[in-house]
Design a protein around this motif. Structure first.
Motif, short mmCIF file in Angstrom:
data_model
loop_
_atom_site.label_atom_id
_atom_site.label_comp_id
_atom_site.label_asym_id
_atom_site.label_seq_id
_atom_site.Cartn_x
_atom_site.Cartn_y
_atom_site.Cartn_z
N GLN A 254 3.44 0.07 8.21
CA GLN A 254 3.22 1.01 7.12
C GLN A 254 1.80 0.89 6.57
N GLU A 255 1.33 -0.33 6.36
CA GLU A 255 -0.04 -0.53 5.86
C GLU A 255 -1.05 0.06 6.84
N TYR A 256 -0.84 -0.21 8.12
CA TYR A 256 -1.76 0.28 9.14
C TYR A 256 -1.82 1.80 9.13
N LEU A 257 -0.66 2.44 9.15
CA LEU A 257 -0.63 3.90 9.19
C LEU A 257 -1.19 4.52 7.91
N GLN A 258 -0.94 3.89 6.77
CA GLN A 258 -1.49 4.40 5.52
C GLN A 258 -3.02 4.28 5.50
N MET A 259 -3.53 3.15 5.96
CA MET A 259 -4.98 2.98 5.98
C MET A 259 -5.63 3.92 6.99
N LEU A 260 -4.96 4.14 8.10
CA LEU A 260 -5.45 5.09 9.09
C LEU A 260 -5.50 6.49 8.50
N SER A 261 -4.46 6.86 7.80
CA SER A 261 -4.41 8.17 7.16
C SER A 261 -5.52 8.29 6.10
N LEU A 262 -5.68 7.27 5.31
CA LEU A 262 -6.72 7.30 4.28
C LEU A 262 -8.12 7.39 4.88
N ALA A 263 -8.33 6.70 5.99
CA ALA A 263 -9.64 6.76 6.65
C ALA A 263 -9.95 8.17 7.11
N ASN A 264 -8.91 8.94 7.40
CA ASN A 264 -9.09 10.31 7.86
C ASN A 264 -9.22 11.31 6.73
N ILE A 265 -8.68 11.00 5.55
CA ILE A 265 -8.72 11.99 4.47
C ILE A 265 -9.68 11.64 3.34
N ASP A 266 -10.03 10.39 3.19
CA ASP A 266 -10.94 9.97 2.12
C ASP A 266 -12.30 9.64 2.74
N LEU B 284 0.84 -1.18 0.00
CA LEU B 284 0.00 0.00 0.00
C LEU B 284 0.89 1.23 0.00
N THR B 285 0.69 2.11 -0.98
CA THR B 285 1.47 3.34 -1.04
C THR B 285 0.53 4.49 -1.33
N VAL B 286 0.56 5.49 -0.48
CA VAL B 286 -0.29 6.66 -0.66
C VAL B 286 0.33 7.55 -1.72
N ALA B 287 -0.50 8.03 -2.64
CA ALA B 287 0.00 8.91 -3.69
C ALA B 287 0.38 10.25 -3.10
N SER B 288 1.52 10.76 -3.51
CA SER B 288 1.97 12.08 -3.11
C SER B 288 2.58 12.73 -4.34
N PRO B 289 2.89 14.03 -4.29
CA PRO B 289 3.52 14.64 -5.46
C PRO B 289 4.77 13.90 -5.90
N ALA B 290 5.55 13.39 -4.97
CA ALA B 290 6.77 12.67 -5.33
C ALA B 290 6.45 11.36 -6.05
N THR B 291 5.42 10.64 -5.59
CA THR B 291 5.09 9.37 -6.23
C THR B 291 4.36 9.59 -7.54
N GLU B 292 3.63 10.69 -7.67
CA GLU B 292 2.96 10.96 -8.93
C GLU B 292 3.98 11.27 -10.02
N ALA B 293 5.12 11.82 -9.65
CA ALA B 293 6.15 12.16 -10.62
C ALA B 293 6.86 10.90 -11.11
N ALA B 294 6.83 9.84 -10.34
CA ALA B 294 7.47 8.59 -10.74
C ALA B 294 6.40 7.60 -11.14
N PRO B 295 6.16 7.43 -12.46
CA PRO B 295 5.02 6.63 -12.91
C PRO B 295 5.13 5.14 -12.60
N ASN B 296 6.33 4.61 -12.34
CA ASN B 296 6.42 3.18 -12.06
C ASN B 296 6.21 2.82 -10.60
N ARG B 297 5.96 3.80 -9.74
CA ARG B 297 5.64 3.50 -8.34
C ARG B 297 4.13 3.29 -8.21
N PRO B 298 3.72 2.26 -7.47
CA PRO B 298 2.28 2.02 -7.31
C PRO B 298 1.63 3.09 -6.43
N THR B 299 0.38 3.42 -6.74
CA THR B 299 -0.39 4.33 -5.90
C THR B 299 -1.58 3.57 -5.36
N LEU B 300 -2.14 4.06 -4.29
CA LEU B 300 -3.22 3.37 -3.61
C LEU B 300 -4.56 3.93 -4.06
#
Length: 160
Positions: free
Chosen positions: A130-142, A51-67
């Protein structure tokens, strides 16, 4: 007459409960993030996980997975809900002890114990930190994902 009132009140109650549950998730997210702050280096050293949260840095690198929150499997959501409830239990159970700690050293010791127990609960649920914290963050922003998590928490509490 009472059935009509019940039909009017029940949907409003569920809407209220859903909003309150999301507020609790957001508040606990902050508390858990603070408690788990010390694992930031460990998370960074783990590299990309499933699980990887999209950020400006990851959006700039197209081969990194986004969530995409719509593609998170329900099994991962269930794992998160189980871990979340265990972490919540750890925090709630030790909060009086933490608040009444006579010294800051004692308070820090209790915080470390809560952190260790929380990390163990997360890993026991089958998630990485990392998965836990990302999902926690997503639950708060999405909002949609937050509702999905809130529904899972409510369902888990109803089964207890």
């Amino acid at each position: 007459m009472t059935r009509n009132i019940k039909d009017l009140i029940l949907p409003q109650f569920h809407k209220f409960l859903s909003r309150k549950l999301r507020q609790v998730i957001a508040s606990l997210g902050i508390v858990i993030a603070i408690l788990l702050w010390g694992i930031g280096g460990a998370i960074a050293s783990e590299g990309l996980d499933t699980l990887t949260v999209a950020s400006p840095a990851t959006e700039a690198a197209p081969n990194r997975p986004t969530l995409d929150t719509n593609t998170i499997p329900s099994a991962k959501v269930s794992q998160f809900v189980g871990a979340y409830l265990q972490v919540l239990h750890q925090i709630e159970g030790r909060q009086p002890e933490l608040l009444s700690a006579p010294t800051s050293l004692e308070s820090q010791r209790i915080e470390r114990e809560i952190e260790s127990a929380s990390i163990a609960a997360i890993e026991q649920a089958g998630l990485t930190k990392q998965e836990y914290l990302q999902m926690l963050s997503l639950a708060n922003i999405d909002p949609e994902f937050g509702e999905r998590i809130a529904a899972g928490i409510q369902e888990a509490k109803n089964q207890e």
